[in-house]
Design a protein around this motif. Sequence first.
Motif, PDB file in Angstrom:
ATOM      1  N   LEU A   3       5.248  -7.511  -1.024  1.00 42.26           N
ATOM      2  CA  LEU A   3       6.557  -7.336  -0.403  1.00 42.26           C
ATOM      3  C   LEU A   3       7.629  -7.129  -1.474  1.00 42.26           C
ATOM      4  N   ALA A   4       8.475  -6.136  -1.258  1.00 41.24           N
ATOM      5  CA  ALA A   4       9.600  -5.920  -2.165  1.00 41.24           C
ATOM      6  C   ALA A   4      10.737  -6.869  -1.785  1.00 41.24           C
ATOM      7  N   ALA A   5      11.713  -6.984  -2.658  1.00 36.81           N
ATOM      8  CA  ALA A   5      12.892  -7.815  -2.402  1.00 36.81           C
ATOM      9  C   ALA A   5      14.066  -6.913  -2.050  1.00 36.81           C
ATOM     10  N   THR A   6      14.745  -7.243  -0.966  1.00 31.58           N
ATOM     11  CA  THR A   6      15.886  -6.440  -0.522  1.00 31.58           C
ATOM     12  C   THR A   6      16.922  -6.276  -1.619  1.00 31.58           C
ATOM     13  N   GLY A   7      17.254  -7.363  -2.303  1.00 29.95           N
ATOM     14  CA  GLY A   7      18.261  -7.288  -3.354  1.00 29.95           C
ATOM     15  C   GLY A   7      17.904  -6.295  -4.436  1.00 29.95           C
ATOM     16  N   ASP A   8      16.616  -6.216  -4.780  1.00 33.61           N
ATOM     17  CA  ASP A   8      16.178  -5.258  -5.800  1.00 33.61           C
ATOM     18  C   ASP A   8      16.346  -3.824  -5.305  1.00 33.61           C
ATOM     19  N   LEU A   9      15.922  -3.566  -4.067  1.00 30.86           N
ATOM     20  CA  LEU A   9      15.987  -2.202  -3.538  1.00 30.86           C
ATOM     21  C   LEU A   9      17.434  -1.744  -3.369  1.00 30.86           C
ATOM     22  N   VAL A  10      18.273  -2.600  -2.815  1.00 31.17           N
ATOM     23  CA  VAL A  10      19.674  -2.224  -2.608  1.00 31.17           C
ATOM     24  C   VAL A  10      20.403  -2.133  -3.943  1.00 31.17           C
ATOM     25  N   GLY A  11      20.098  -3.059  -4.846  1.00 35.93           N
ATOM     26  CA  GLY A  11      20.740  -3.031  -6.155  1.00 35.93           C
ATOM     27  C   GLY A  11      20.419  -1.766  -6.931  1.00 35.93           C
ATOM     28  N   GLU A  32       5.034   0.387  12.370  1.00 32.07           N
ATOM     29  CA  GLU A  32       4.118   1.414  11.853  1.00 32.07           C
ATOM     30  C   GLU A  32       4.856   2.727  11.589  1.00 32.07           C
ATOM     31  N   ALA A  33       5.779   3.078  12.465  1.00 32.59           N
ATOM     32  CA  ALA A  33       6.507   4.330  12.309  1.00 32.59           C
ATOM     33  C   ALA A  33       7.425   4.305  11.088  1.00 32.59           C
ATOM     34  N   GLY A  59      12.235 -15.729  21.457  1.00 33.45           N
ATOM     35  CA  GLY A  59      12.627 -16.669  20.420  1.00 33.45           C
ATOM     36  C   GLY A  59      11.612 -16.847  19.318  1.00 33.45           C
ATOM     37  N   ASN A  60      10.509 -16.116  19.376  1.00 28.02           N
ATOM     38  CA  ASN A  60       9.447 -16.256  18.371  1.00 28.02           C
ATOM     39  C   ASN A  60       9.640 -15.248  17.254  1.00 28.02           C
ATOM     40  N   LEU A  61       9.945 -15.704  16.063  1.00 22.43           N
ATOM     41  CA  LEU A  61      10.162 -14.840  14.917  1.00 22.43           C
ATOM     42  C   LEU A  61       8.857 -14.434  14.238  1.00 22.43           C
ATOM     43  N   LEU A  62       7.915 -15.349  14.130  1.00 21.29           N
ATOM     44  CA  LEU A  62       6.750 -15.119  13.279  1.00 21.29           C
ATOM     45  C   LEU A  62       5.844 -13.969  13.701  1.00 21.29           C
ATOM     46  N   PRO A  63       5.538 -13.750  14.978  1.00 23.10           N
ATOM     47  CA  PRO A  63       4.624 -12.643  15.298  1.00 23.10           C
ATOM     48  C   PRO A  63       5.105 -11.294  14.763  1.00 23.10           C
ATOM     49  N   LEU A  64       6.378 -10.953  15.005  1.00 27.29           N
ATOM     50  CA  LEU A  64       6.905  -9.684  14.518  1.00 27.29           C
ATOM     51  C   LEU A  64       7.037  -9.688  13.000  1.00 27.29           C
ATOM     52  N   ALA A  65       7.478 -10.818  12.447  1.00 26.99           N
ATOM     53  CA  ALA A  65       7.651 -10.906  11.001  1.00 26.99           C
ATOM     54  C   ALA A  65       6.319 -10.774  10.266  1.00 26.99           C
ATOM     55  N   ARG A  66       5.292 -11.403  10.781  1.00 20.34           N
ATOM     56  CA  ARG A  66       3.991 -11.324  10.111  1.00 20.34           C
ATOM     57  C   ARG A  66       3.381  -9.941  10.234  1.00 20.34           C
ATOM     58  N   ALA A  67       3.592  -9.285  11.379  1.00 19.42           N
ATOM     59  CA  ALA A  67       3.116  -7.904  11.517  1.00 19.42           C
ATOM     60  C   ALA A  67       3.844  -7.003  10.527  1.00 19.42           C
ATOM     61  N   ALA A  68       5.161  -7.207  10.378  1.00 15.07           N
ATOM     62  CA  ALA A  68       5.935  -6.406   9.440  1.00 15.07           C
ATOM     63  C   ALA A  68       5.486  -6.661   8.005  1.00 15.07           C
ATOM     64  N   ALA A  69       5.240  -7.912   7.667  1.00 11.79           N
ATOM     65  CA  ALA A  69       4.793  -8.240   6.317  1.00 11.79           C
ATOM     66  C   ALA A  69       3.432  -7.616   6.018  1.00 11.79           C
ATOM     67  N   ALA A  70       2.525  -7.665   6.993  1.00  4.49           N
ATOM     68  CA  ALA A  70       1.198  -7.076   6.787  1.00  4.49           C
ATOM     69  C   ALA A  70       1.303  -5.571   6.581  1.00  4.49           C
ATOM     70  N   ALA A  71       2.146  -4.911   7.370  1.00  2.00           N
ATOM     71  CA  ALA A  71       2.327  -3.467   7.212  1.00  2.00           C
ATOM     72  C   ALA A  71       2.974  -3.146   5.866  1.00  2.00           C
ATOM     73  N   ALA A  72       3.928  -3.973   5.450  1.00  2.00           N
ATOM     74  CA  ALA A  72       4.600  -3.751   4.170  1.00  2.00           C
ATOM     75  C   ALA A  72       3.625  -3.884   3.004  1.00  2.00           C
ATOM     76  N   ALA A  74       0.527  -3.311   2.992  1.00  2.00           N
ATOM     77  CA  ALA A  74      -0.436  -2.207   2.986  1.00  2.00           C
ATOM     78  C   ALA A  74       0.218  -0.867   2.683  1.00  2.00           C
ATOM     79  N   ALA A  75       1.540  -0.846   2.544  1.00  2.00           N
ATOM     80  CA  ALA A  75       2.270   0.405   2.366  1.00  2.00           C
ATOM     81  C   ALA A  75       2.114   0.959   0.956  1.00  2.00           C
ATOM     82  N   ARG A  76       2.308   2.274   0.842  1.00  2.39           N
ATOM     83  CA  ARG A  76       2.237   2.943  -0.456  1.00  2.39           C
ATOM     84  C   ARG A  76       3.621   3.090  -1.098  1.00  2.39           C
ATOM     85  N   VAL A  77       4.630   2.553  -0.441  1.00  2.00           N
ATOM     86  CA  VAL A  77       5.993   2.540  -0.986  1.00  2.00           C
ATOM     87  C   VAL A  77       6.528   1.118  -0.879  1.00  2.00           C
TER      88      VAL A  77
END
Length: 290
Positions: A3-11, A32-33, A59-72, A74-77
């Motif tokens: 996972l990248a860090a937002t501060g690094d990318l925006v900075g 995925e898109a 109210g559940n944060l983790l299911p979407l967050a974990r899916a996003a983290a897994a996709a991130a 596996a990403a090539r960027v």
Amino acid sequence: MPLAATGDLVGRAAAARSAVAAFNIITLEHIEAVVAGAEEAGAPVLLQVSENAVTYRRGNLLPLARAAAAAAEAARVPVALHLDHVQSDDLLRRAADAGFSSVMYDAARLPYADNLATTRAAAAWAHSQGLWIEAELGEVGGKDGRGPLDAHAPGARTDPGEAHAFVTDSGVDALAVAIGSTHAMTERTAALDHDLVKRLAGALDVPLVLHGSSGVPDGELTAAVAGGIAKVNIGTALNIAMTGAVRGFLTGHPEAVDSRKYLGVGRQAMVEEVARLIGVIGTPRTTAAA
């Protein structure tokens, strides 16, 4: 990749006088898109989960967050996770453990003194957890008896002097500013105040963020980035692309019942819009891209 860090990318984007795109996600198809579109563009990207999306997810944060983290991962960027428009302190305190490197704390609805006090406290807590924090300042209340306007209320404009004082006193890492965009626009007719963008960029030492970018025409987006915007938030544009594609498919195939058929068409429409918008914003290609 990790996972990248937002501060690094925006900075890095701010230093290069460019911007990074931040897309709001609601479903796995959104995730995925966005990743596929960023890979196609060869550019880093932010996956954003708003408090409204968490509410939609019961109210559940983790299911979407974990899916996003897994996709991130596996990403090539490079891909970072950002928690968007947080008003709940409880949700704020769930950010770090859910894989987010940043959060946008939204207290702009409050009178200026209260906005500053709550944002300062949120920033202190976020920094203690290693989180990069964004806040918002639209138009301070008191004019014609009005309350404060958030950064995307029609007619709101952020004053550079007030913005400088707010950033200095709150300690935030980035500021979402009011320059003429509005949330949830379905037509791209917003006209931005580009002189104000330049004055804000000159007054502040932190990156500027544009919310409500779906209603901003391509040329206006490009000019805003050239003027100093370093993070561009996009949500409704993806929903328009997805909904239009799904509606078109179902109209042409009334017998369809397999959700993979129409959701796949919707996902591909979002992929194309993500890649296109990253090109409009002008995010530099990353050497980490395949």
